[in-house]
Design a protein around this motif. Structure first.
Motif, mmCIF file in Angstrom:
data_model
loop_
_atom_site.group_PDB
_atom_site.id
_atom_site.type_symbol
_atom_site.label_atom_id
_atom_site.label_comp_id
_atom_site.label_asym_id
_atom_site.label_seq_id
_atom_site.Cartn_x
_atom_site.Cartn_y
_atom_site.Cartn_z
ATOM 1 N N ILE A 6 0.837 -1.200 0.000
ATOM 2 C CA ILE A 6 0.000 0.000 0.000
ATOM 3 C C ILE A 6 0.873 1.251 0.000
ATOM 4 N N ASN A 7 1.903 1.278 0.845
ATOM 5 C CA ASN A 7 2.799 2.437 0.873
ATOM 6 C C ASN A 7 3.451 2.667 -0.492
ATOM 7 N N ASP A 8 3.826 1.571 -1.145
ATOM 8 C CA ASP A 8 4.459 1.695 -2.456
ATOM 9 C C ASP A 8 3.492 2.323 -3.457
ATOM 10 N N ARG A 9 2.248 1.889 -3.418
ATOM 11 C CA ARG A 9 1.270 2.448 -4.353
ATOM 12 C C ARG A 9 0.915 3.893 -3.994
ATOM 13 N N VAL A 10 0.929 4.187 -2.694
ATOM 14 C CA VAL A 10 0.629 5.551 -2.269
ATOM 15 C C VAL A 10 1.683 6.530 -2.802
ATOM 16 N N ILE A 11 2.930 6.086 -2.854
ATOM 17 C CA ILE A 11 3.990 6.955 -3.376
ATOM 18 C C ILE A 11 3.690 7.360 -4.814
ATOM 19 N N ALA A 12 3.060 6.461 -5.557
ATOM 20 C CA ALA A 12 2.706 6.775 -6.947
ATOM 21 C C ALA A 12 1.729 7.943 -7.031
ATOM 22 N N THR A 13 1.036 8.225 -5.935
ATOM 23 C CA THR A 13 0.100 9.349 -5.903
ATOM 24 C C THR A 13 0.800 10.658 -6.242
ATOM 25 N N PHE A 14 2.075 10.761 -5.855
ATOM 26 C CA PHE A 14 2.802 12.017 -6.072
ATOM 27 C C PHE A 14 2.794 12.413 -7.541
ATOM 28 N N GLY A 15 2.935 11.429 -8.422
ATOM 29 C CA GLY A 15 2.990 11.731 -9.844
ATOM 30 C C GLY A 15 1.693 12.283 -10.398
ATOM 31 N N HIS A 16 0.585 12.049 -9.684
ATOM 32 C CA HIS A 16 -0.721 12.511 -10.155
ATOM 33 C C HIS A 16 -1.148 13.814 -9.482
ATOM 34 N N VAL A 17 -0.577 14.082 -8.312
ATOM 35 C CA VAL A 17 -1.018 15.239 -7.531
ATOM 36 C C VAL A 17 -0.096 16.441 -7.710
ATOM 37 N N LEU A 18 1.199 16.196 -7.778
ATOM 38 C CA LEU A 18 2.161 17.284 -7.836
ATOM 39 C C LEU A 18 2.545 17.623 -9.267
ATOM 40 N N LYS A 19 2.887 18.872 -9.459
ATOM 41 C CA LYS A 19 3.445 19.275 -10.747
ATOM 42 C C LYS A 19 4.835 18.654 -10.877
ATOM 43 N N ARG A 20 5.122 18.049 -12.008
ATOM 44 C CA ARG A 20 6.401 17.370 -12.197
ATOM 45 C C ARG A 20 7.535 18.390 -12.195
ATOM 46 N N PRO A 21 8.511 18.233 -11.291
ATOM 47 C CA PRO A 21 9.638 19.189 -11.269
ATOM 48 C C PRO A 21 10.467 19.067 -12.551
ATOM 49 N N GLU A 22 10.961 20.183 -13.014
ATOM 50 C CA GLU A 22 11.818 20.186 -14.198
ATOM 51 C C GLU A 22 13.236 19.837 -13.767
ATOM 52 N N PRO A 23 13.833 18.755 -14.300
ATOM 53 C CA PRO A 23 15.193 18.384 -13.885
ATOM 54 C C PRO A 23 16.198 19.484 -14.247
ATOM 55 N N HIS A 24 17.011 19.860 -13.263
ATOM 56 C CA HIS A 24 18.035 20.870 -13.520
ATOM 57 C C HIS A 24 19.370 20.488 -12.884
ATOM 58 N N LEU A 25 19.379 19.366 -12.193
ATOM 59 C CA LEU A 25 20.625 18.868 -11.605
ATOM 60 C C LEU A 25 21.097 17.664 -12.422
ATOM 61 N N GLY A 26 21.955 16.839 -11.834
ATOM 62 C CA GLY A 26 22.521 15.731 -12.584
ATOM 63 C C GLY A 26 21.577 14.559 -12.752
ATOM 64 N N ARG A 27 22.083 13.529 -13.434
ATOM 65 C CA ARG A 27 21.327 12.303 -13.651
ATOM 66 C C ARG A 27 21.854 11.227 -12.711
ATOM 67 N N VAL A 28 20.938 10.545 -12.006
ATOM 68 C CA VAL A 28 21.307 9.525 -11.028
ATOM 69 C C VAL A 28 20.534 8.248 -11.315
ATOM 70 N N THR A 29 21.242 7.131 -11.314
ATOM 71 C CA THR A 29 20.601 5.819 -11.397
ATOM 72 C C THR A 29 20.448 5.272 -9.988
ATOM 73 N N VAL A 30 19.238 4.883 -9.626
ATOM 74 C CA VAL A 30 18.956 4.324 -8.305
ATOM 75 C C VAL A 30 18.574 2.852 -8.474
ATOM 76 N N ALA A 31 19.276 1.979 -7.773
ATOM 77 C CA ALA A 31 19.036 0.543 -7.941
ATOM 78 C C ALA A 31 19.302 -0.187 -6.640
ATOM 79 N N CYS A 32 18.643 -1.323 -6.481
ATOM 80 C CA CYS A 32 18.925 -2.225 -5.372
ATOM 81 C C CYS A 32 19.913 -3.285 -5.836
ATOM 82 N N VAL A 33 20.740 -3.729 -4.903
ATOM 83 C CA VAL A 33 21.690 -4.797 -5.185
ATOM 84 C C VAL A 33 20.938 -6.051 -5.617
ATOM 85 N N ASP A 34 21.524 -6.817 -6.502
ATOM 86 C CA ASP A 34 20.919 -8.084 -6.917
ATOM 87 C C ASP A 34 20.653 -8.954 -5.687
ATOM 88 N N GLY A 35 19.436 -9.485 -5.589
ATOM 89 C CA GLY A 35 19.037 -10.284 -4.437
ATOM 90 C C GLY A 35 18.398 -9.476 -3.327
#
Length: 356
Positions: free
Chosen positions: A78-107
């Motif tokens: 439920i918390n994971d799906r609630v986070i998706a709410t942000f994309g529908h409620v907030l205005k999408r910020p315009e990227p102006h900083l760097g690019r970052v890849t976010v990932a979990c370790v395998d396993g």
């Protein structure tokens, strides 16, 4: 609005979200977040002081045996799906900083910390590639070559993923991409992130976002794991890992000799016991990998608390450690870790008896 008023509001929002996720009410959970944002609560605070705070509480309540595994999974979903709410409620910020890849370790399947970091970075103005849970290093590296991010934010909550994290960090650096590590697996002080050669470590999403606002150091020349961990030359980690299945079977048989009641276990009980023993062997191997006694004793202390909360005496771990030590008698570092762990488990119990 004063700081005290904001704190009270956030605390109330967290309580309402807690009530929603623990009763499985996804719609109510979404309403809490939408209302918090509508009331002017800072979106980053909603993420970290409401959603993340509730998620930590979910884990604590599961450990204390006040939430079932199913309830914990449902609340997390439920918390994971609630986070998706942000994309529908907030205005999408315009990227102006760097690019970052976010990932979990395998396993690593605890993706919530990485997901929260991704959303915080987006709010701050980063371009984010969120790859989710359990990302194999070859796929991560292929993504880095294709997209050329400024950094990789690597997340892991389970300490047994540290050897894999080490290989992933090294692979990212070979692709000329610096790594910032985070999550409980890297230690509360980031000791394992430093040990495994990450360019940076952060204890939480806010700190990580602050750190990524400045360029990370470029990776050093390619190197091998033995350069970071020379103690691996004794091969104890490799040999214990390769023999883990045999060790579990031997200790399980030994426990049945010592504890006759175990001979009447159902197949399911035997399966659970074998799984617990496999976790002990895996954490022992990880402690051998990083060369840190505290990792193993910390895991056993946590396990003892889990068992106690479920009505199982923590002392039940001691015979398993004794049998494992006998099996590994030719491995000095492993037997040293096991002896230290047994002492750590037995001494608090003895002290409690004297006090009583």
């Amino acid at each position: 609005m004063s700081t005290a008023t904001r704190s009270t509001g956030v605390a109330e929002q967290a309580e309402r979200l807690w009530a929603a996720v623990t009763t499985g009410d996804e719609y109510a959970a979404g309403d809490v977040v939408i209302q918090a944002l509508s009331d002017g609560t800072d979106p980053e605070s909603v993420l970290l002081d409401v959603i993340a705070a509730v998620q930590r509480r979910v884990g604590q309540e599961w450990a204390a045996n006040r939430l079932s595994v199913a309830q914990e999974h449902a609340a997390t979903a439920i918390n994971d799906r609630v986070i998706a709410t942000f994309g529908h409620v907030l205005k999408r910020p315009e990227p102006h900083l760097g690019r970052v890849t976010v990932a979990c370790v395998d396993g690593e399947w605890h993706a919530m910390p990485a997901r929260l970091l991704s959303e915080v970075l987006r709010l701050r103005g980063f371009q984010v590639d969120y790859l989710g849970a359990q990302v194999p290093a070859p796929h991560l590296v292929a993504h880095l070559h294709r997209t050329g991010p400024d950094a990789v934010a690597l997340s892991s909550s389970i300490a047994t993923r540290l050897p894999t994290a080490h290989a992933t960090i090294t692979a990212c650096q070979a692709a000329a991409t610096p790594v910032i590590a985070g999550g409980a697996a890297f230690g509360p002080d980031g000791r394992y992130a430093r040990l495994l050669g990450a360019e940076a470590w952060a204890p939480d999403a806010r700190t990580a976002a602050d750190r990524l606002a400045k360029p990370l150091p470029r990776p050093l020349a390619a190197h091998q794991p033995l350069d970071d961990l020379p103690h691996l030359a004794d091969q104890e980690y490799t040999l214990v890992t390769r023999s883990s299945g045999r060790l579990v079977k031997a200790v399980l048989a030994g426990l049945e000799e010592r504890i006759p009641a175990m001979r009447d276990y159902t197949d399911l009980q035997r399966q659970y016991t074998a799984e617990d023993l496999a976790h002990i062997v895996e954490y022992l191997a990880t402690a051998l990998y990083v060369g840190d006694e505290e990792l193993f004793t910390g895991f056993l202390t946590w396990t003892a608390g889990i068992l106690t909360a479920r009505g199982v005496p923590a002392a039940s771990l001691v015979p398993a450690l004794e049998l494992l030590e006998a099996e590994l008698r030719d491995f000095p570092r492993a037997t040293g870790l096991l002896r230290a762990a047994r002492t750590h488990l037995v001494e608090p119990a003895a002290g409690t008896e004297r006090t009583a």
